[in-house]
Design a protein around this motif. Sequence first.
Motif, PDB file in Angstrom:
ATOM      1  N   ARG A   1     -40.754 -13.961 -18.411  1.00 53.00           N
ATOM      2  CA  ARG A   1     -39.580 -13.583 -19.212  1.00 53.00           C
ATOM      3  C   ARG A   1     -38.944 -12.295 -18.685  1.00 53.00           C
ATOM      4  O   ARG A   1     -37.723 -12.165 -18.646  1.00 53.00           O
ATOM      5  CB  ARG A   1     -39.965 -13.419 -20.681  1.00 53.00           C
TER       6      ARG A   1
ATOM      7  N   SER B   1     -36.178 -20.302 -16.486  1.00 46.41           N
ATOM      8  CA  SER B   1     -36.360 -20.903 -17.813  1.00 46.41           C
ATOM      9  C   SER B   1     -37.443 -21.967 -17.762  1.00 46.41           C
ATOM     10  O   SER B   1     -38.317 -22.036 -18.635  1.00 46.41           O
ATOM     11  CB  SER B   1     -35.050 -21.535 -18.301  1.00 46.41           C
ATOM     12  N   TRP B   2     -37.384 -22.780 -16.741  1.00 45.58           N
ATOM     13  CA  TRP B   2     -38.386 -23.837 -16.581  1.00 45.58           C
ATOM     14  C   TRP B   2     -39.769 -23.246 -16.331  1.00 45.58           C
ATOM     15  O   TRP B   2     -40.777 -23.731 -16.860  1.00 45.58           O
ATOM     16  CB  TRP B   2     -37.990 -24.788 -15.455  1.00 45.58           C
ATOM     17  N   LEU B   3     -39.836 -22.199 -15.529  1.00 47.19           N
ATOM     18  CA  LEU B   3     -41.120 -21.566 -15.252  1.00 47.19           C
ATOM     19  C   LEU B   3     -41.709 -20.946 -16.523  1.00 47.19           C
ATOM     20  O   LEU B   3     -42.922 -20.980 -16.736  1.00 47.19           O
ATOM     21  CB  LEU B   3     -40.969 -20.518 -14.146  1.00 47.19           C
ATOM     22  N   THR B   4     -40.860 -20.423 -17.386  1.00 49.23           N
ATOM     23  CA  THR B   4     -41.324 -19.893 -18.671  1.00 49.23           C
ATOM     24  C   THR B   4     -41.973 -20.997 -19.481  1.00 49.23           C
ATOM     25  O   THR B   4     -43.066 -20.819 -20.036  1.00 49.23           O
ATOM     26  CB  THR B   4     -40.157 -19.256 -19.462  1.00 49.23           C
ATOM     27  N   VAL B   5     -41.331 -22.145 -19.557  1.00 49.27           N
ATOM     28  CA  VAL B   5     -41.886 -23.272 -20.307  1.00 49.27           C
ATOM     29  C   VAL B   5     -43.215 -23.729 -19.708  1.00 49.27           C
ATOM     30  O   VAL B   5     -44.187 -23.963 -20.429  1.00 49.27           O
ATOM     31  CB  VAL B   5     -40.880 -24.452 -20.369  1.00 49.27           C
ATOM     32  N   VAL B   6     -43.265 -23.822 -18.384  1.00 46.39           N
ATOM     33  CA  VAL B   6     -44.506 -24.232 -17.720  1.00 46.39           C
ATOM     34  C   VAL B   6     -45.630 -23.255 -18.060  1.00 46.39           C
ATOM     35  O   VAL B   6     -46.752 -23.668 -18.373  1.00 46.39           O
ATOM     36  CB  VAL B   6     -44.292 -24.336 -16.191  1.00 46.39           C
ATOM     37  N   ARG B   7     -45.335 -21.966 -18.010  1.00 49.54           N
ATOM     38  CA  ARG B   7     -46.350 -20.955 -18.341  1.00 49.54           C
ATOM     39  C   ARG B   7     -46.772 -21.057 -19.808  1.00 49.54           C
ATOM     40  O   ARG B   7     -47.945 -20.915 -20.128  1.00 49.54           O
ATOM     41  CB  ARG B   7     -45.819 -19.550 -18.059  1.00 49.54           C
TER      42      ARG B   7
ATOM     43  N   VAL C   1     -31.896 -20.370 -13.303  1.00 46.48           N
ATOM     44  CA  VAL C   1     -32.197 -21.510 -14.169  1.00 46.48           C
ATOM     45  C   VAL C   1     -33.671 -21.899 -14.048  1.00 46.48           C
ATOM     46  O   VAL C   1     -34.323 -22.248 -15.038  1.00 46.48           O
ATOM     47  CB  VAL C   1     -31.270 -22.705 -13.839  1.00 46.48           C
ATOM     48  N   ALA C   2     -34.212 -21.809 -12.844  1.00 47.41           N
ATOM     49  CA  ALA C   2     -35.619 -22.152 -12.630  1.00 47.41           C
ATOM     50  C   ALA C   2     -36.541 -21.248 -13.447  1.00 47.41           C
ATOM     51  O   ALA C   2     -37.636 -21.673 -13.844  1.00 47.41           O
ATOM     52  CB  ALA C   2     -35.965 -22.063 -11.143  1.00 47.41           C
TER      53      ALA C   2
ATOM     54  N   HIS D   1     -37.071 -13.113 -15.571  1.00 43.75           N
ATOM     55  CA  HIS D   1     -35.842 -13.821 -15.930  1.00 43.75           C
ATOM     56  C   HIS D   1     -34.797 -12.837 -16.457  1.00 43.75           C
ATOM     57  O   HIS D   1     -33.619 -12.896 -16.069  1.00 43.75           O
ATOM     58  CB  HIS D   1     -36.159 -14.888 -16.971  1.00 43.75           C
TER      59      HIS D   1
ATOM     60  N   LYS E   1     -32.034 -20.277  -8.974  1.00 47.98           N
ATOM     61  CA  LYS E   1     -33.188 -19.411  -9.188  1.00 47.98           C
ATOM     62  C   LYS E   1     -33.246 -18.952 -10.641  1.00 47.98           C
ATOM     63  O   LYS E   1     -34.294 -18.972 -11.280  1.00 47.98           O
ATOM     64  CB  LYS E   1     -33.119 -18.213  -8.229  1.00 47.98           C
TER      65      LYS E   1
END
Length: 155
Positions: free
Chosen positions: A73, A29-35, A26-27, A76, A24
């Motif tokens: 962020r 970080s990926w969700l931040t990039v997607v956003r 780590v995800a 996170h 969760k």
Amino acid sequence: MSDFTLQNPVFATYVVAACLMILKAVAMSWLTVVRMVGANAGFRNPEDMKKTPMNPKPHSGQVGPNESVDRIRRIHLNDLENIPFFLVAGLLYVTTAPDLVLAQWLFYGYVVSRLLHFIAYLSAQIHEVRATLWTVGSVILIYMTGATLAKALGY
């Protein structure tokens, strides 16, 4: 039987919960990039505004606050402030040889509280909702830590 083997059902339960919490975090970080990519904004560094194949039309609004990105962020950061305590407290709690059902309630209860906290934060629920869900996880951490400390002190 060693406390730290997957043949120990309490440890196996901890491992599942810990893995879910790590994934969760780590995800996020990926969700931040997607956003950031979706909004084409919320970048933090001036060099991120340079023209590149991934950023063919840079603009000044790309760097700086963006509520959609900043919300992720903040979620996170909240995870990074809370999940490490669970990873340590849960592992130490395993050494107390707790009842399996109680350990399952505590470990999975923590996971559920953090996932519900994520949903509440992502959907911009009022502070009281987020705080209640955070409190559930915090009480679980306090209980596990207190029980571990009591056992270590011989109580």
